[in-house]
Design a protein around this motif. Sequence first.
Motif, PDB file in Angstrom:
ATOM      1  N   GLY A 144       0.821  -1.207   0.000  1.00  0.00           N
ATOM      2  CA  GLY A 144       0.000   0.000   0.000  1.00  0.00           C
ATOM      3  C   GLY A 144       0.855   1.256   0.000  1.00  0.00           C
ATOM      4  O   GLY A 144       2.003   1.237  -0.460  1.00  0.00           O
ATOM      5  N   HIS A 145       0.304   2.347   0.514  1.00  0.00           N
ATOM      6  CA  HIS A 145       1.018   3.635   0.478  1.00  0.00           C
ATOM      7  C   HIS A 145       2.212   3.609   1.411  1.00  0.00           C
ATOM      8  O   HIS A 145       2.110   3.113   2.530  1.00  0.00           O
ATOM      9  N   VAL A 146       3.334   4.121   0.950  1.00  0.00           N
ATOM     10  CA  VAL A 146       4.584   3.974   1.706  1.00  0.00           C
ATOM     11  C   VAL A 146       5.343   5.296   1.824  1.00  0.00           C
ATOM     12  O   VAL A 146       5.181   6.200   1.012  1.00  0.00           O
ATOM     13  N   GLY A 147       6.193   5.352   2.864  1.00  0.00           N
ATOM     14  CA  GLY A 147       7.132   6.453   3.015  1.00  0.00           C
ATOM     15  C   GLY A 147       8.483   6.038   2.458  1.00  0.00           C
ATOM     16  O   GLY A 147       8.563   5.206   1.553  1.00  0.00           O
ATOM     17  N   GLU A 148       9.555   6.589   3.058  1.00  0.00           N
ATOM     18  CA  GLU A 148      10.895   6.350   2.484  1.00  0.00           C
ATOM     19  C   GLU A 148      11.813   5.578   3.407  1.00  0.00           C
ATOM     20  O   GLU A 148      12.901   5.182   3.012  1.00  0.00           O
ATOM     21  N   THR A 149      11.429   5.397   4.684  1.00  0.00           N
ATOM     22  CA  THR A 149      12.344   4.811   5.663  1.00  0.00           C
ATOM     23  C   THR A 149      11.924   3.375   5.959  1.00  0.00           C
ATOM     24  O   THR A 149      10.732   3.074   6.030  1.00  0.00           O
ATOM     25  N   THR A 150      12.909   2.515   6.172  1.00  0.00           N
ATOM     26  CA  THR A 150      12.587   1.109   6.446  1.00  0.00           C
ATOM     27  C   THR A 150      12.061   0.943   7.875  1.00  0.00           C
ATOM     28  O   THR A 150      12.350   1.755   8.766  1.00  0.00           O
ATOM     29  N   THR A 151      11.347  -0.136   8.103  1.00  0.00           N
ATOM     30  CA  THR A 151      10.814  -0.438   9.437  1.00  0.00           C
ATOM     31  C   THR A 151      11.946  -0.531  10.460  1.00  0.00           C
ATOM     32  O   THR A 151      11.854  -0.004  11.565  1.00  0.00           O
ATOM     33  N   MET A 152      13.018  -1.213  10.073  1.00  0.00           N
ATOM     34  CA  MET A 152      14.172  -1.416  10.975  1.00  0.00           C
ATOM     35  C   MET A 152      14.735  -0.089  11.454  1.00  0.00           C
ATOM     36  O   MET A 152      15.121   0.058  12.618  1.00  0.00           O
ATOM     37  N   ALA A 153      14.791   0.907  10.562  1.00  0.00           N
ATOM     38  CA  ALA A 153      15.353   2.210  10.946  1.00  0.00           C
ATOM     39  C   ALA A 153      14.309   3.106  11.613  1.00  0.00           C
ATOM     40  O   ALA A 153      14.628   3.875  12.525  1.00  0.00           O
ATOM     41  N   SER A 225       5.523  10.227  -8.551  1.00  0.00           N
ATOM     42  CA  SER A 225       5.322  11.535  -9.192  1.00  0.00           C
ATOM     43  C   SER A 225       3.986  12.162  -8.785  1.00  0.00           C
ATOM     44  O   SER A 225       3.783  13.360  -8.943  1.00  0.00           O
ATOM     45  N   LEU A 226       3.080  11.346  -8.258  1.00  0.00           N
ATOM     46  CA  LEU A 226       1.774  11.873  -7.831  1.00  0.00           C
ATOM     47  C   LEU A 226       1.791  12.321  -6.369  1.00  0.00           C
ATOM     48  O   LEU A 226       0.818  12.868  -5.866  1.00  0.00           O
ATOM     49  N   GLY A 227       2.908  12.007  -5.679  1.00  0.00           N
ATOM     50  CA  GLY A 227       3.007  12.387  -4.270  1.00  0.00           C
ATOM     51  C   GLY A 227       2.376  11.368  -3.342  1.00  0.00           C
ATOM     52  O   GLY A 227       2.307  11.585  -2.141  1.00  0.00           O
ATOM     53  N   HIS A 228       1.872  10.263  -3.871  1.00  0.00           N
ATOM     54  CA  HIS A 228       1.390   9.192  -2.990  1.00  0.00           C
ATOM     55  C   HIS A 228       1.847   7.824  -3.505  1.00  0.00           C
ATOM     56  O   HIS A 228       1.074   7.045  -4.067  1.00  0.00           O
ATOM     57  N   PRO A 229       3.144   7.542  -3.280  1.00  0.00           N
ATOM     58  CA  PRO A 229       3.702   6.276  -3.745  1.00  0.00           C
ATOM     59  C   PRO A 229       3.062   5.065  -3.067  1.00  0.00           C
ATOM     60  O   PRO A 229       2.742   5.128  -1.878  1.00  0.00           O
ATOM     61  N   MET A 277      -1.791  -4.392  -4.491  1.00  0.00           N
ATOM     62  CA  MET A 277      -1.033  -3.851  -3.356  1.00  0.00           C
ATOM     63  C   MET A 277      -0.585  -4.981  -2.433  1.00  0.00           C
ATOM     64  O   MET A 277      -1.396  -5.790  -1.986  1.00  0.00           O
ATOM     65  N   ALA A 278       0.712  -5.025  -2.166  1.00  0.00           N
ATOM     66  CA  ALA A 278       1.264  -6.033  -1.245  1.00  0.00           C
ATOM     67  C   ALA A 278       2.673  -5.609  -0.874  1.00  0.00           C
ATOM     68  O   ALA A 278       3.315  -4.833  -1.598  1.00  0.00           O
ATOM     69  N   GLY A 279       3.166  -6.122   0.264  1.00  0.00           N
ATOM     70  CA  GLY A 279       4.468  -5.717   0.754  1.00  0.00           C
ATOM     71  C   GLY A 279       5.591  -6.653   0.331  1.00  0.00           C
ATOM     72  O   GLY A 279       5.358  -7.733  -0.214  1.00  0.00           O
TER      73      GLY A 279
END
Length: 322
Positions: A144-153, A225-229, A277-279
């Motif tokens: 689904g929708h994601v940010g830029e940082t990994t869970t571990m960090a 590019s849409l601001g919601h990766p 959508m899947a991780g």
Amino acid sequence: MLKTPLCEVLGIDFPIIQGGMAYLGSAELVSAVSEAGGLGIIGSGSSQPSWIQDQITLVRALTNKPFGLNIMLMSPYVEDVVQLAIEEKVPIITTGGGNPGIYLARLKESGAKILPVVSIKALAKRLDRQGVDAIIAEGMESGGHVGETTTMALVPQIVDAVSVPVIAAGGMADGRGLAAALTLGAQAVQMGTRFICAEECIAHTNFKQKILAVGDHDTVVTGESLGHPARCLKNKLTRQFQSMEQSGVPAEELDRFGIGKLYAGIIDGDIEQGSLMAGQIAGLVSDIKPARSIIHDIVLEAEAVFARINSAMGTNGENPSV
Ligand SMILES: Cc1cc2nc3c(=O)[nH]c(=O)nc-3n(C[C@H](O)[C@H](O)[C@H](O)COP(=O)(O)O)c2cc1C
């Protein structure tokens, strides 16, 4: 052994939350997860408020256990969904897709526990100050929708930055993942991808089978590019979307192109032209089983992990992170 203080706050037996998933977080899955001692969450996505109302009614008919509702802040119906959650006195609210700040006062007044999903520390700190009950820290491995940082960090940084309990999300599907999350300082995990392959999940069988078939390198993030990766399984659609993004197709056209694709993929089972959508952890999911077994197996495995670590270190068998 694995019960954390957050379990008491939420009224659940095990620190396992089924993330609210658009279209898939229906009453069948939610009630099964909650009945099994986890926390089931209705996924409102961009669904009509009448569908969401039906799911709330159905969940209440199927279980007396606590359950939650995910409010997707990008939904065109977000105002109506917030109002519905308040009127229905839904006990636990998670939010996704942005900053729920403007709704917090009203939701809190209804008595709901509020657990926003965040992917950056600054937002976690702001929401902590505004009085949320816990923070769901979601890494970029997630579906689904994601940010830029990994869970571990991300998780330990948010654990250190806020005063409320933290729930780790993104990239966990088994007891090793739960044990790792607790070790990072989280008090629970939120899993999405693993629960797609629950028997009670209404995902199309083509989608479930595709998750069983994929490996560690089969997801991709599109929509930057849409601001919601968003992270999805690679297929014809993601390749086409990427080439449209690279060739500079205007945002409105890309948005129009995306309409209906998620439903087509995950509910209608169009695994090439639909959005799946899947991780990244999809590569670890190898069976379809009842939600109760998923939860039971995760708990047993996490307990075995801690027992193994404790015995290797010669400690007294207590889980050091809880
Ligand atoms: C098909 C799908 C739909 C999702 N829809 C939503 C949503 O509507 N709102 C939300 O906050 N998170 C949504 N998520 C994220 C999940 O709630 C959960 O946080 C995430 O799946 C955890 O990462 P994992 O996939 O690695 O387990 C979705 C995830 C998937 C796989």
